[in-house]
Design a protein around this motif. Structure first.
Motif, PDB file in Angstrom:
ATOM      1  N   LYS A   8       6.704  -2.271 -12.257  1.00  0.00           N
ATOM      2  CA  LYS A   8       6.968  -2.577 -10.861  1.00  0.00           C
ATOM      3  C   LYS A   8       6.386  -3.930 -10.514  1.00  0.00           C
ATOM      4  O   LYS A   8       5.325  -4.310 -10.989  1.00  0.00           O
ATOM      5  N   GLU A  12       6.940  -4.373  -4.904  1.00  0.00           N
ATOM      6  CA  GLU A  12       7.270  -2.939  -4.941  1.00  0.00           C
ATOM      7  C   GLU A  12       6.010  -2.085  -4.809  1.00  0.00           C
ATOM      8  O   GLU A  12       6.018  -1.066  -4.116  1.00  0.00           O
ATOM      9  N   LYS A  13       4.935  -2.502  -5.436  1.00  0.00           N
ATOM     10  CA  LYS A  13       3.672  -1.771  -5.329  1.00  0.00           C
ATOM     11  C   LYS A  13       3.157  -1.788  -3.892  1.00  0.00           C
ATOM     12  O   LYS A  13       2.708  -0.760  -3.368  1.00  0.00           O
ATOM     13  N   GLN A  15       4.964  -2.219  -1.201  1.00  0.00           N
ATOM     14  CA  GLN A  15       5.862  -1.435  -0.350  1.00  0.00           C
ATOM     15  C   GLN A  15       5.526   0.049  -0.418  1.00  0.00           C
ATOM     16  O   GLN A  15       5.555   0.751   0.594  1.00  0.00           O
ATOM     17  N   GLU A  16       5.198   0.534  -1.604  1.00  0.00           N
ATOM     18  CA  GLU A  16       4.801   1.941  -1.746  1.00  0.00           C
ATOM     19  C   GLU A  16       3.484   2.205  -1.011  1.00  0.00           C
ATOM     20  O   GLU A  16       3.327   3.234  -0.355  1.00  0.00           O
ATOM     21  N   LYS A  17       2.546   1.274  -1.132  1.00  0.00           N
ATOM     22  CA  LYS A  17       1.259   1.414  -0.447  1.00  0.00           C
ATOM     23  C   LYS A  17       1.469   1.403   1.065  1.00  0.00           C
ATOM     24  O   LYS A  17       0.863   2.192   1.793  1.00  0.00           O
ATOM     25  N   LYS A  19       4.161   2.311   2.726  1.00  0.00           N
ATOM     26  CA  LYS A  19       4.782   3.581   3.123  1.00  0.00           C
ATOM     27  C   LYS A  19       3.738   4.697   3.197  1.00  0.00           C
ATOM     28  O   LYS A  19       3.721   5.489   4.141  1.00  0.00           O
ATOM     29  N   LYS A  20       2.848   4.742   2.220  1.00  0.00           N
ATOM     30  CA  LYS A  20       1.812   5.774   2.177  1.00  0.00           C
ATOM     31  C   LYS A  20       0.861   5.652   3.370  1.00  0.00           C
ATOM     32  O   LYS A  20       0.526   6.653   4.016  1.00  0.00           O
TER      33      LYS A  20
END
Length: 55
Positions: A8, A12-13, A15-17, A19-20
């Protein structure tokens, strides 16, 4: 299948963080408003970092 081992990107990393953290802030909204606000500030900082990387 070929994307299974794809690493990733930094965006992308983040974006995941993001969202969380937003989900955590939403869950805290009904329990503790000040903690929720802190999570939203953290998410905003992550979003600014994402924008900086995209430019």
């Amino acid at each position: 299948m070929f994307g299974l081992f794809k690493k990733k990107s930094e965006v992308e990393k983040l974006q995941e963080k993001y969202k969380k953290v937003m989900e955590e802030g939403f869950k805290l909204q009904s329990i503790n408003r000040s903690d929720s606000d802190q999570k939203y500030l953290e998410a905003d900082a992550i979003l600014k970092e994402i924008d900086a990387l995209k430019k």
